[in-house]
Motif scaffolding. Structure first.
Motif, PDB file in Angstrom:
ATOM      1  N   HIS A 187       0.982  -1.174   0.284  1.00  0.00           N
ATOM      2  CA  HIS A 187      -0.180  -0.327  -0.009  1.00  0.00           C
ATOM      3  C   HIS A 187       0.715   0.810   0.189  1.00  0.00           C
ATOM      4  O   HIS A 187       0.043   2.499   0.144  1.00  0.00           O
ATOM      5  N   GLY A 188       2.039   0.882  -0.095  1.00  0.00           N
ATOM      6  CA  GLY A 188       2.865   1.923  -0.893  1.00  0.00           C
ATOM      7  C   GLY A 188       3.500   3.275   0.968  1.00  0.00           C
ATOM      8  O   GLY A 188       3.900   3.739   0.984  1.00  0.00           O
ATOM      9  N   ASP A 193      -3.325   9.842   4.695  1.00  0.00           N
ATOM     10  CA  ASP A 193      -4.690   9.379   4.881  1.00  0.00           C
ATOM     11  C   ASP A 193      -5.300   8.207   4.160  1.00  0.00           C
ATOM     12  O   ASP A 193      -5.759   7.236   4.521  1.00  0.00           O
ATOM     13  N   LEU A 194      -5.279   8.267   2.820  1.00  0.00           N
ATOM     14  CA  LEU A 194      -5.482   7.431   1.933  1.00  0.00           C
ATOM     15  C   LEU A 194      -4.847   6.375   2.153  1.00  0.00           C
ATOM     16  O   LEU A 194      -5.877   5.196   2.190  1.00  0.00           O
ATOM     17  N   ARG A 195      -3.903   6.302   2.511  1.00  0.00           N
ATOM     18  CA  ARG A 195      -3.128   4.731   2.706  1.00  0.00           C
ATOM     19  C   ARG A 195      -3.143   4.133   3.532  1.00  0.00           C
ATOM     20  O   ARG A 195      -3.513   3.083   3.711  1.00  0.00           O
ATOM     21  N   TRP A 196      -4.040   5.033   5.057  1.00  0.00           N
ATOM     22  CA  TRP A 196      -4.392   4.028   6.119  1.00  0.00           C
ATOM     23  C   TRP A 196      -5.684   3.137   5.862  1.00  0.00           C
ATOM     24  O   TRP A 196      -5.798   2.510   6.589  1.00  0.00           O
ATOM     25  N   LYS A 197      -7.008   4.155   5.002  1.00  0.00           N
ATOM     26  CA  LYS A 197      -7.735   3.705   4.870  1.00  0.00           C
ATOM     27  C   LYS A 197      -7.611   2.450   3.771  1.00  0.00           C
ATOM     28  O   LYS A 197      -8.581   1.555   3.975  1.00  0.00           O
ATOM     29  N   GLU A 198      -6.690   2.551   3.041  1.00  0.00           N
ATOM     30  CA  GLU A 198      -6.519   1.676   1.962  1.00  0.00           C
ATOM     31  C   GLU A 198      -6.313   0.000   2.751  1.00  0.00           C
ATOM     32  O   GLU A 198      -6.791  -1.082   2.611  1.00  0.00           O
TER      33      GLU A 198
END
Length: 143
Positions: free
Chosen positions: A65-66, A96-101
């Motif tokens: 997920h980067g 925020d996006l990577r944590w959500k993913e």
């Protein structure tokens, strides 16, 4: 201030040369680049199960997920065991996006359910602290 948080911040300031030159961050003028300090209070009785899950699964899935993990520590104050790691992000929206993913990743949610069924609760509390380097940081002065 949390004891380990203070120690980790001291480490970042006192020993910036430990990070490889290609991993150093240009001191941002717009505050867009940041690091994130994550501190988990781990159940002492399940510490080994926690480390096994993080090492065998979380690291691999986070990489997918980067996530860019800079360093990882454990702190045992006698009172509690904490697992601490430092991440690097290009900006808050990416973080925020990577944590959500990551948190909604099917493989990760299945692994968490499985390890909870086998070992019980592994983590008591999770705290995340986004850190934006200030322009007068000693790291910036060494440019």
């Amino acid at each position: 201030m949390h004891t380990f948080k203070a120690l980790a911040l001291f480490w970042l300031i006192a020993f910036p040369g430990i990070v490889n030159a290609q991993d150093r961050y240009v001191c941002p003028s717009n505050g867009s680049e940041l690091q994130q300090l994550r501190i988990y209070e781990v159940n002492r009785s399940n510490k080994e199960a926690f480390h096994k899950r993080f090492q065998d699964h979380a690291l691999r899935i986070m990489k997918r997920h980067g996530f860019k993990i800079i360093d990882i520590w454990e702190s045992d104050s006698g009172e509690k065991v904490e697992f601490i790691y430092l991440l690097a992000w290009p900006d808050k929206s990416t973080m925020d996006l990577r944590w959500k993913e990551f948190l909604s990743d099917k493989e990760w949610t299945d692994i968490k359910k499985q390890t909870a069924a086998e070992s019980g609760e592994l983590v008591r509390e999770v705290n995340g602290y986004p850190l934006t380097r200030v322009s007068y940081s000693p790291v910036c002065a060494k440019k």
